[in-house]
Design a protein around this motif. Structure first.
Motif, short mmCIF file in Angstrom:
data_model
loop_
_atom_site.label_atom_id
_atom_site.label_comp_id
_atom_site.label_asym_id
_atom_site.label_seq_id
_atom_site.Cartn_x
_atom_site.Cartn_y
_atom_site.Cartn_z
N PRO A 126 -33.47 -56.22 -15.71
CA PRO A 126 -34.56 -55.83 -14.83
C PRO A 126 -34.10 -54.76 -13.84
O PRO A 126 -32.99 -54.81 -13.32
N GLY A 127 -34.96 -53.76 -13.64
CA GLY A 127 -34.64 -52.66 -12.73
C GLY A 127 -34.10 -51.43 -13.44
O GLY A 127 -34.07 -50.35 -12.86
N ASP A 128 -33.65 -51.57 -14.68
CA ASP A 128 -33.14 -50.41 -15.42
C ASP A 128 -34.29 -49.47 -15.76
O ASP A 128 -35.40 -49.90 -16.07
N PHE A 129 -34.01 -48.19 -15.71
CA PHE A 129 -34.98 -47.14 -16.02
C PHE A 129 -34.32 -46.19 -16.99
O PHE A 129 -33.25 -45.65 -16.71
N VAL A 130 -34.95 -45.99 -18.15
CA VAL A 130 -34.42 -45.10 -19.18
C VAL A 130 -35.47 -44.05 -19.48
O VAL A 130 -36.59 -44.37 -19.88
N ILE B 290 -36.62 -59.87 -21.32
CA ILE B 290 -37.04 -59.41 -20.00
C ILE B 290 -38.34 -58.64 -20.20
O ILE B 290 -38.63 -58.18 -21.30
N PRO B 291 -39.15 -58.48 -19.15
CA PRO B 291 -40.32 -57.61 -19.30
C PRO B 291 -39.84 -56.18 -19.58
O PRO B 291 -38.86 -55.72 -18.99
N LEU B 292 -40.52 -55.51 -20.50
CA LEU B 292 -40.19 -54.14 -20.85
C LEU B 292 -41.47 -53.32 -20.74
O LEU B 292 -42.49 -53.68 -21.34
N TYR B 293 -41.42 -52.25 -19.96
CA TYR B 293 -42.57 -51.39 -19.76
C TYR B 293 -42.28 -50.06 -20.46
O TYR B 293 -41.33 -49.37 -20.13
N GLY C 150 -38.95 -53.04 -10.53
CA GLY C 150 -39.61 -54.34 -10.51
C GLY C 150 -38.92 -55.38 -11.36
O GLY C 150 -37.70 -55.38 -11.50
N ASP C 151 -39.74 -56.22 -11.97
CA ASP C 151 -39.23 -57.38 -12.70
C ASP C 151 -38.71 -57.07 -14.10
O ASP C 151 -38.18 -57.95 -14.77
N GLY C 152 -38.88 -55.83 -14.55
CA GLY C 152 -38.47 -55.51 -15.91
C GLY C 152 -37.75 -54.18 -15.99
O GLY C 152 -37.49 -53.52 -14.99
N ALA C 153 -37.46 -53.79 -17.22
CA ALA C 153 -36.87 -52.48 -17.49
C ALA C 153 -38.00 -51.53 -17.87
O ALA C 153 -39.02 -51.94 -18.41
N VAL C 154 -37.81 -50.24 -17.58
CA VAL C 154 -38.82 -49.23 -17.85
C VAL C 154 -38.24 -48.19 -18.80
O VAL C 154 -37.16 -47.65 -18.56
N LEU C 155 -38.99 -47.93 -19.89
CA LEU C 155 -38.65 -46.87 -20.85
C LEU C 155 -39.74 -45.82 -20.77
O LEU C 155 -40.91 -46.15 -20.91
N VAL C 156 -39.36 -44.56 -20.57
CA VAL C 156 -40.35 -43.51 -20.41
C VAL C 156 -40.09 -42.39 -21.40
O VAL C 156 -39.05 -41.73 -21.35
N GLU C 157 -41.05 -42.18 -22.31
CA GLU C 157 -40.99 -41.04 -23.22
C GLU C 157 -41.60 -39.83 -22.52
O GLU C 157 -42.49 -39.96 -21.71
#
Length: 167
Positions: free
Chosen positions: A40-44, A87-90, A114-121
């Motif tokens: 949680p909190g990771d941003f890719v 984990i939640p994945l956005y 937040g509560d999950g990791a975020v993947l942004v294309e």
């Protein structure tokens, strides 16, 4: 590419790696390994032209985060898809976003940290969407099915993630 840190100074990546994938399946496996390591909190942020391999990588990340394969879709029209796994994945796709103000209006920025990791294309479409600490992956074709993946970690947690993913 350098980015401004919280006080407006230029910052360079704290760690970089260049990886090579020889097939879509290998790109997928690389994603699985990254998904297993996300917290949680990771941003890719993913950057790459159409056909660069972003979708193969994202599907692998989702699998590694234990998201059911049937749940993973392209968020091109919805902007963000939330997935439930280990984990939640956005998963966000900024291809159709014009600028930071439009992205802000979607509520996307509330997901960061937040509560999950975020993947942004398509992070390159709105680079200001990235937090100060994040992992940026740039994919580019180098042969028929081969891809080069240039990874840049900005900050200590992204550097730890990158060093565990690609030692």
């Amino acid at each position: 590419m350098r980015r401004l840190d919280a006080v407006g100074k230029m910052s360079a990546p704290s760690l970089t790696r260049t990886l090579r994938s020889e097939s879509p399946e290998e790109t997928h496996r690389m994603g699985v390994r990254l998904g297993e390591l996300l917290q949680p909190g990771d941003f890719v942020g993913l950057i790459g032209d159409l056909g660069a391999g972003k979708t193969h990588l994202v599907r692998g990340v989702a699998e590694g985060a234990q998201v059911a394969r049937s749940e993973v879709a392209s968020p091109t029209f919805a902007i963000v898809y939330p997935y439930r796994g280990r984990i939640p994945l956005y998963h966000a796709d900024l291809y159709r976003i014009a600028d930071y103000d439009e992205l802000y209006a979607t509520g996307f920025l509330d997901l960061i940290g937040g509560d999950g990791a975020v993947l942004v294309e398509w992070l390159d479409r709105v680079p200001q969407a990235a937090p100060r600490e994040y992992l940026r992956l740039t994919l580019r074709p180098v042969a028929d099915d081969a891809r080069e993946l240039h990874a840049e970690a900005f900050g200590s947690r992204p550097a730890e993630l990158l060093s565990r993913w690609a030692p």
